[in-house]
Design a protein around this motif. Structure first.
Motif, PDB file in Angstrom:
ATOM      1  N   GLY A 282      34.184 -41.625  -6.281  1.00 23.50           N
ATOM      2  CA  GLY A 282      35.551 -41.113  -6.345  1.00 23.50           C
ATOM      3  C   GLY A 282      35.903 -40.490  -5.006  1.00 23.50           C
ATOM      4  N   MET A 283      37.161 -40.078  -4.868  1.00 28.79           N
ATOM      5  CA  MET A 283      37.559 -39.427  -3.618  1.00 28.79           C
ATOM      6  C   MET A 283      38.627 -38.373  -3.877  1.00 28.79           C
TER       7      MET A 283
ATOM      8  N   GLU B 127      37.737 -40.020 -13.279  1.00 25.25           N
ATOM      9  CA  GLU B 127      39.141 -40.299 -13.596  1.00 25.25           C
ATOM     10  C   GLU B 127      39.997 -39.086 -13.261  1.00 25.25           C
ATOM     11  N   PRO B 128      40.997 -39.159 -12.392  1.00 28.73           N
ATOM     12  CA  PRO B 128      41.329 -40.350 -11.596  1.00 28.73           C
ATOM     13  C   PRO B 128      40.310 -40.572 -10.479  1.00 28.73           C
ATOM     14  N   ALA B 129      40.176 -41.814 -10.066  1.00 32.31           N
ATOM     15  CA  ALA B 129      39.186 -42.155  -9.046  1.00 32.31           C
ATOM     16  C   ALA B 129      39.574 -41.545  -7.706  1.00 32.31           C
ATOM     17  N   GLN B 130      40.894 -41.416  -7.475  1.00 31.55           N
ATOM     18  CA  GLN B 130      41.337 -40.770  -6.243  1.00 31.55           C
ATOM     19  C   GLN B 130      42.398 -39.722  -6.568  1.00 31.55           C
ATOM     20  N   LEU B 131      42.232 -38.569  -5.942  1.00 29.69           N
ATOM     21  CA  LEU B 131      43.130 -37.445  -6.199  1.00 29.69           C
ATOM     22  C   LEU B 131      43.593 -36.897  -4.857  1.00 29.69           C
TER      23      LEU B 131
ATOM     24  N   ASP C  16      39.129 -36.124   3.779  1.00 32.47           N
ATOM     25  CA  ASP C  16      38.797 -37.033   2.685  1.00 32.47           C
ATOM     26  C   ASP C  16      37.385 -36.719   2.206  1.00 32.47           C
ATOM     27  N   TYR C  17      37.276 -36.351   0.947  1.00 36.56           N
ATOM     28  CA  TYR C  17      35.964 -36.030   0.380  1.00 36.56           C
ATOM     29  C   TYR C  17      35.550 -37.161  -0.559  1.00 36.56           C
ATOM     30  N   LYS C  18      34.703 -38.042  -0.049  1.00 34.69           N
ATOM     31  CA  LYS C  18      34.157 -39.093  -0.911  1.00 34.69           C
ATOM     32  C   LYS C  18      33.015 -38.482  -1.711  1.00 34.69           C
ATOM     33  N   TYR C  19      32.958 -38.814  -2.965  1.00 33.66           N
ATOM     34  CA  TYR C  19      31.848 -38.290  -3.770  1.00 33.66           C
ATOM     35  C   TYR C  19      31.330 -39.362  -4.716  1.00 33.66           C
ATOM     36  N   PHE C  20      30.170 -39.089  -5.296  1.00 32.67           N
ATOM     37  CA  PHE C  20      29.573 -40.047  -6.224  1.00 32.67           C
ATOM     38  C   PHE C  20      28.660 -39.331  -7.201  1.00 32.67           C
TER      39      PHE C  20
ATOM     40  N   SER D 158      42.324 -30.883 -12.928  1.00 30.37           N
ATOM     41  CA  SER D 158      41.118 -31.326 -13.632  1.00 30.37           C
ATOM     42  C   SER D 158      40.939 -32.833 -13.558  1.00 30.37           C
ATOM     43  N   ALA D 159      39.672 -33.217 -13.578  1.00 29.56           N
ATOM     44  CA  ALA D 159      39.292 -34.630 -13.567  1.00 29.56           C
ATOM     45  C   ALA D 159      38.268 -34.825 -14.688  1.00 29.56           C
ATOM     46  N   THR D 160      38.130 -36.050 -15.149  1.00 32.77           N
ATOM     47  CA  THR D 160      37.165 -36.292 -16.212  1.00 32.77           C
ATOM     48  C   THR D 160      36.120 -37.302 -15.748  1.00 32.77           C
ATOM     49  N   ILE D 161      35.006 -37.256 -16.446  1.00 35.47           N
ATOM     50  CA  ILE D 161      33.979 -38.285 -16.277  1.00 35.47           C
ATOM     51  C   ILE D 161      33.829 -38.924 -17.648  1.00 35.47           C
ATOM     52  N   ASP D 162      34.203 -40.180 -17.706  1.00 35.64           N
ATOM     53  CA  ASP D 162      34.250 -40.853 -18.997  1.00 35.64           C
ATOM     54  C   ASP D 162      33.857 -42.310 -18.772  1.00 35.64           C
TER      55      ASP D 162
END
Ligand SMILES: [Cu+2]
Lengths: 109, 314
Positions: A104-105, A41-45, A91-95, A32-36
């Motif tokens: 994030g990535m 978060e985390p910016a890269q996984l 590598d999946y860059k996203y925004f 899991s990742a968060t948007i806060d």
């Protein structure tokens, strides 16, 4: 808990199918990742192929999770979540398409 | 009501006093950041009466209908209060512009509620979208309601009292890591729209995200905004009106005046003063001093349009 059992069964089945067809899908993890505070978060996984990543928006403002040509969530209101399962490496860059400075990535190995 | 310096005695504003106020408003005091910005509905009304040939219009922004979080549990209510103030203005403005984020989540019910309240002002409203107005699944609700007669994703221009108004859309097709975006098609249209126009014609440009670089760290700027401004270089009077940042911010650069309006829904922090630009929770009795609308006054022969920010309270 019944749900979890179902899920495990499903994963076992998926693994069995994958093994049967000789595809190396060894991991079916959940991350899991968060948007806060307008931040992923985390910016890269870094995750293994087959991993499902779930983003949850904890801000009072809607956000999106978008990777051009790969995946695109709808606008996530407060406490909404979006999940995507990564089935190939890369590598999946996203925004966030609403606040494009949010990036994030996900590295899939 | 009014706490303007020249008007603290109530009704008895002489024409001379009004002119004093106008001169003062037009010569720089307004162009400060946030604090000390005069606000008086009475002033606007009287000034317009004194100079009937001019044009007064209103800017309303970021109504975020549907927002119900801690920073303002009733954004529809504060929009209604803002419209109530507009209805009570002694002299009716010519029209209103809405600089986007009409709704919070682009729901049909939110657009309907916004329309129901805003139409009570009984003024023509010229809309442009914010990013919050384009997040329905099919991205069609805004365009169904406000897209008629517009180009591309919703840009257009019109003339009023000799002033040329240009509504731009900078919330579509934003690039990862970037800022607001106008795009090549819209810039080409803008160049064409300005072609052959007299350089003495005052220009008013309005768009949701600031066209100038307010604070890129928070995405407060437009990637190709400078290209739009380049196209207006030759014009003697250019006024750029934006929303998005939910606070008053002003800057003058040569012939160009930049201004952002308050939201009617919730305030956002000053650049860099908080971990993120998210809705700012303030004490209940302070909220309405940070929400509001703007009046913009054009007087023939004056280069700069006067802009008066009016909070809901204080
Ligand atoms: Cu966002």
């Amino acid at each position: 808990m019944r749900f979890v059992n179902f899920r495990t069964a499903g994963i076992r089945l998926a693994v069995a199918v994958a093994m049967a067809s000789q595809i190396a899908v060894a991991h079916c993890e959940e991350v899991s990742a968060t948007i806060d505070n307008f931040t992923f978060e985390p910016a890269q996984l870094t995750v293994k192929v087959g991993t499902t990543v779930t983003w949850k928006n904890s801000d009072d403002i809607p956000h999106t999770v978008v990777s051009a040509g790969k995946f695109r969530s709808k606008a996530l209101d407060t406490d909404d979540s979006y999940s995507f399962t990564f089935t190939s490496t890369g590598d999946y860059k996203y925004f966030c398409s609403l606040h494009p400075h949010m990036v994030g990535m996900i590295k899939v190995e | 009501m009014s706490d303007h310096d020249h008007n603290h005695n109530g009704d008895g504003v002489s024409r001379r006093k009004v002119l004093e106020c106008m001169t003062w408003a037009g010569t720089g005091v307004l162009w400060t950041i946030s604090g000390g910005v005069p606000h008086s509905l009475g002033l606007v009304g009287s000034a317009q009466a004194a100079e009937a040939k001019g044009l007064t219009f209103l800017q309303i922004s970021d109504s975020h209908v549907g927002f119900d979080k801690a920073a303002n549990p009733n954004a529809l209510g504060t929009l209604e209060e803002a419209i109530g103030k507009i209805k009570a203005m002694p002299v009716k403005p010519s029209f209103m512009i809405h600089t986007g984020d009409i709704t919070h989540l682009s729901k049909a019910s939110e657009f309907d509620d916004a329309e129901r309240i805003i139409s009570q002002a009984r003024l023509d409203v010229h809309y442009i979208p914010g990013e919050h107005d384009f997040i329905d699944e099919e991205i069609k609700l805004y365009r169904e309601r406000y897209g008629r007669g517009t180009k591309g994703s919703g840009w257009y221009s019109f003339d009023a009292n000799g002033v040329h108004f240009i509504g731009l859309v900078n919330v579509v097709d934003m690039k990862a890591g970037g800022l607001g975006n106008l795009g090549a098609e819209q810039l080409a249209w803008l160049a064409d729209d300005l072609k052959g126009r007299s350089s003495s014609q005052p220009i008013v440009v309005f768009a949701h995200i600031p066209l100038w670089s307010v604070y890129p760290t928070w995405g407060w700027g437009t990637e190709d905004g400078a290209r739009a401004l380049d196209l207006m270089k030759g014009f003697g009077s250019v006024t750029v009106l934006n929303g998005h940042i939910h606070q008053v911010m002003q800057k003058v650069e040569g012939n160009v005046t930049f201004h952002t309006a308050r939201s009617t829904a919730f305030p956002q922090p000053a650049p860099g003063t908080a971990p993120s630009p998210g809705p700012m929770k303030v004490a209940d009795d302070k909220l309405r001093t940070l929400l509001g609308t703007a009046s913009i006054i054009f007087k023939p022969g004056e280069e700069r349009l006067a802009i008066i920010d009016t909070p809901l309270q204080g």
